[in-house]
Write a protein that holds these residues in place. Structure first.
Motif, mmCIF file in Angstrom:
data_model
loop_
_atom_site.group_PDB
_atom_site.id
_atom_site.type_symbol
_atom_site.label_atom_id
_atom_site.label_comp_id
_atom_site.label_asym_id
_atom_site.label_seq_id
_atom_site.Cartn_x
_atom_site.Cartn_y
_atom_site.Cartn_z
ATOM 1 N N CYS A 5 47.643 9.612 -61.317
ATOM 2 C CA CYS A 5 48.411 8.458 -61.903
ATOM 3 C C CYS A 5 49.073 9.061 -63.278
ATOM 4 C CB CYS A 5 47.513 7.452 -62.301
ATOM 5 S SG CYS A 5 46.299 6.771 -61.136
ATOM 6 N N THR A 6 50.271 8.054 -63.347
ATOM 7 C CA THR A 6 51.147 8.665 -64.371
ATOM 8 C C THR A 6 50.745 8.030 -65.714
ATOM 9 O OG1 THR A 6 52.538 6.627 -63.794
ATOM 10 C CG2 THR A 6 53.245 8.717 -62.870
ATOM 11 N N ASN A 7 49.938 6.986 -65.400
ATOM 12 C CA ASN A 7 49.406 6.512 -66.959
ATOM 13 C C ASN A 7 48.084 5.983 -66.895
ATOM 14 O OD1 ASN A 7 49.430 3.342 -66.212
ATOM 15 N ND2 ASN A 7 51.721 4.052 -65.701
ATOM 16 N N ASN A 8 47.495 5.405 -67.743
ATOM 17 C CA ASN A 8 45.971 5.262 -68.032
ATOM 18 C C ASN A 8 45.776 3.667 -67.261
ATOM 19 O OD1 ASN A 8 43.493 3.733 -69.850
ATOM 20 N ND2 ASN A 8 42.835 5.755 -69.246
ATOM 21 N N MET A 9 46.867 2.805 -67.413
ATOM 22 C CA MET A 9 46.775 1.445 -66.987
ATOM 23 C C MET A 9 46.744 1.803 -65.446
ATOM 24 S SD MET A 9 49.055 -1.079 -69.342
ATOM 25 C CE MET A 9 50.652 -0.161 -68.977
ATOM 26 N N GLN A 55 43.151 0.791 -63.132
ATOM 27 C CA GLN A 55 43.182 -0.346 -62.025
ATOM 28 C C GLN A 55 42.704 0.393 -60.711
ATOM 29 O OE1 GLN A 55 47.049 -1.302 -60.125
ATOM 30 N NE2 GLN A 55 46.481 -3.474 -60.388
ATOM 31 N N ILE A 56 42.935 1.562 -60.539
ATOM 32 C CA ILE A 56 42.424 2.140 -59.126
ATOM 33 C C ILE A 56 40.942 2.255 -59.370
ATOM 34 C CG2 ILE A 56 42.741 4.237 -57.834
ATOM 35 C CD1 ILE A 56 45.777 4.335 -58.467
ATOM 36 N N ARG A 57 40.625 3.181 -60.459
ATOM 37 C CA ARG A 57 39.104 3.417 -60.623
ATOM 38 C C ARG A 57 38.161 1.987 -60.484
ATOM 39 N NH1 ARG A 57 37.183 3.858 -66.909
ATOM 40 N NH2 ARG A 57 37.914 1.618 -66.512
ATOM 41 N N ASP A 105 31.126 5.462 -57.213
ATOM 42 C CA ASP A 105 31.359 6.141 -58.599
ATOM 43 C C ASP A 105 32.548 6.707 -58.718
ATOM 44 O OD1 ASP A 105 30.828 6.634 -61.162
ATOM 45 O OD2 ASP A 105 29.636 8.495 -60.690
ATOM 46 N N ALA A 106 33.599 6.204 -59.394
ATOM 47 C CA ALA A 106 34.844 6.946 -59.854
ATOM 48 C C ALA A 106 34.928 7.093 -61.189
ATOM 49 C CB ALA A 106 36.052 5.955 -58.940
ATOM 50 N N LYS A 107 35.722 8.341 -61.667
ATOM 51 C CA LYS A 107 35.876 8.147 -63.050
ATOM 52 C C LYS A 107 37.431 8.893 -63.212
ATOM 53 C CE LYS A 107 31.150 9.817 -63.838
ATOM 54 N NZ LYS A 107 30.233 10.863 -64.204
ATOM 55 N N ILE A 108 37.727 8.705 -64.602
ATOM 56 C CA ILE A 108 39.077 9.227 -65.028
ATOM 57 C C ILE A 108 39.073 10.294 -65.981
ATOM 58 C CG2 ILE A 108 41.364 8.358 -66.151
ATOM 59 C CD1 ILE A 108 40.608 5.541 -65.320
ATOM 60 N N VAL A 109 39.964 11.474 -65.549
ATOM 61 C CA VAL A 109 40.073 12.447 -66.718
ATOM 62 C C VAL A 109 41.598 12.801 -66.810
ATOM 63 C CG1 VAL A 109 40.212 14.194 -64.556
ATOM 64 C CG2 VAL A 109 39.538 14.857 -66.863
ATOM 65 N N LEU A 110 41.978 13.149 -68.327
ATOM 66 C CA LEU A 110 43.066 13.347 -68.381
ATOM 67 C C LEU A 110 43.457 14.896 -68.286
ATOM 68 C CD1 LEU A 110 45.536 12.131 -70.118
ATOM 69 C CD2 LEU A 110 44.618 12.859 -71.982
ATOM 70 N N ASN A 115 46.935 10.727 -65.783
ATOM 71 C CA ASN A 115 45.321 10.360 -65.666
ATOM 72 C C ASN A 115 44.884 10.496 -64.155
ATOM 73 O OD1 ASN A 115 44.644 8.625 -68.333
ATOM 74 N ND2 ASN A 115 46.964 8.913 -68.204
ATOM 75 N N VAL A 116 43.920 11.326 -64.103
ATOM 76 C CA VAL A 116 43.486 11.463 -62.901
ATOM 77 C C VAL A 116 42.332 10.836 -62.453
ATOM 78 C CG1 VAL A 116 42.774 13.261 -60.974
ATOM 79 C CG2 VAL A 116 44.653 13.959 -62.819
ATOM 80 N N VAL A 117 42.286 9.949 -61.536
ATOM 81 C CA VAL A 117 40.837 9.223 -60.997
ATOM 82 C C VAL A 117 40.408 10.082 -59.744
ATOM 83 C CG1 VAL A 117 39.814 7.288 -59.710
ATOM 84 C CG2 VAL A 117 42.143 6.989 -61.135
ATOM 85 N N TYR A 118 39.280 10.469 -60.239
ATOM 86 C CA TYR A 118 38.504 11.552 -59.344
ATOM 87 C C TYR A 118 37.018 11.190 -58.819
ATOM 88 C CZ TYR A 118 35.722 12.878 -63.431
ATOM 89 O OH TYR A 118 34.731 13.192 -64.441
ATOM 90 N N LEU A 119 36.442 11.676 -57.668
ATOM 91 C CA LEU A 119 35.182 11.607 -57.087
ATOM 92 C C LEU A 119 34.704 12.941 -56.966
ATOM 93 C CD1 LEU A 119 36.958 8.907 -56.188
ATOM 94 C CD2 LEU A 119 34.882 8.553 -54.762
#
Length: 313
Positions: A157-161, A165-167, A176-181, A186-190
């Motif tokens: 994703c291009t931004n945290n917001m 939303q996706i997470r 269980d999904a998490k976000i890492v910069l 901003n990457v939502v990952y499993l």
């Protein structure tokens, strides 16, 4: 084709029957791959991607939701570097505004909203629409590793917001999904195999899910066998080391104390251990007369070890 590519290929063939779900998926594609442009004073909707599967899905959804054929869209760029990059322009201004208004990227003043903002909540209020939206986000910005090597699925994703939303949407399905910069993204990952399998099910990639589960079964079976082999090897090493120490103690007693000075049960135990250096405690107990259990054998060997330590002192 990579496994990630196979998943996307399957997702492009899945088209929701309901228009509201089609719009949710189209909104995801436009948010991640679209942009609004002014060309010669005219408003245009640009769609750019490197994935042909995404292009097919984009035009399929446009055709079904707005009755737009590819003949009204102009291909503006086709460049060949490491990957192909495709860009298409929709230049019919009334149609552009109709699409943007329908996917909630145009406010009541007919001003365009940022494509990098989270999608309008009205488009994804139903669970079925959330499934379609996640399908679109994975097509446009997602990828996953080869399950034979590792378990990893991500949506960039291009931004945290956008990422939040996706997470939250994924977590709404109990996954269980998490976000890492990562750099500026901003990457939502499993990372868990079960979580990825659940998300494939949510996106309705059922064929890919079955293939993924087959990989998991083989991988877990292989890991189980490796763990068992390692455990058995460790037990063998432990048994060999213990036997070597016992024999060393018994030889010390024989040479510096004498078996004739031992109690009958300890003398018999010492002689049996020397005769059967590779035997387990259970096997040693069967050679004694009368036979004794593992705890009895262990007790006698411990007595011999204590005697050997006193001799060393």
């Amino acid at each position: 084709m990579s496994f990630s590519g196979e998943v996307k290929e399957e997702l492009t063939k899945h088209v929701s029957a309901s228009r509201h779900c089609q719009l949710a998926e189209l909104a995801a594609l436009i948010h991640f791959c679209g942009s609004f442009k002014e060309i010669d004073g005219m408003s245009a909707l640009c769609f750019q991607t490197e994935n042909q599967s995404v292009i097919r899905k984009y035009f399929t959804l446009l055709e079904k939701t707005f009755n737009i054929g590819i003949d009204v869209v102009r291909e503006t760029i086709k460049k060949e570097n490491k990957n192909h990059s495709y860009s298409f322009l929709l230049e019919e201004e009334k149609l552009v505004y109709k699409i943007l208004q329908t996917v909630k990227l145009l406010d009541i003043k007919e001003e365009t909203q940022s494509f990098e903002q989270p999608v309008n909540a009205m488009l994804i209020k139903n669970s079925c629409c959330q499934r379609a939206f996640l399908r679109g986000t994975f097509l446009a910005a997602g990828s996953m590793s080869d399950p034979e090597k590792s378990y990893h699925l991500e949506i960039v994703c291009t931004n945290n917001m956008q990422a939040v939303q996706i997470r939250d949407m994924i977590q709404g399905f109990g996954i269980d999904a998490k976000i890492v910069l990562r750099k500026k993204y901003n990457v939502v990952y499993l990372k868990e195999g079960q979580s990825i399998a659940d998300l494939l099910n949510v996106m309705e990639a059922h064929v890919s899910l079955m293939e993924f589960e087959n990989f998991r079964i083989v991988k877990e079976m292989r890991n189980s066998i490796n763990r068992r082999v390692n455990c058995e090897a460790a037990n063998i090493t432990k048994t060999v080391n213990a036997s070597s120490k016992q024999i060393e103690d018994i030889l010390l007693i024989r040479d510096h104390y004498g078996f004739h000075n031992l109690q009958d049960n300890l003398r018999e135990m010492a002689e049996i251990r020397l005769d059967y250096p590779d035997a387990t405690l259970k096997e040693l107990g069967q050679y004694l007369n009368p036979p004794v259990g593992k705890s009895g054998v262990n007790h006698r060997l411990r007595k011999l070890s204590e005697l050997a330590e006193r001799i060393r002192m």
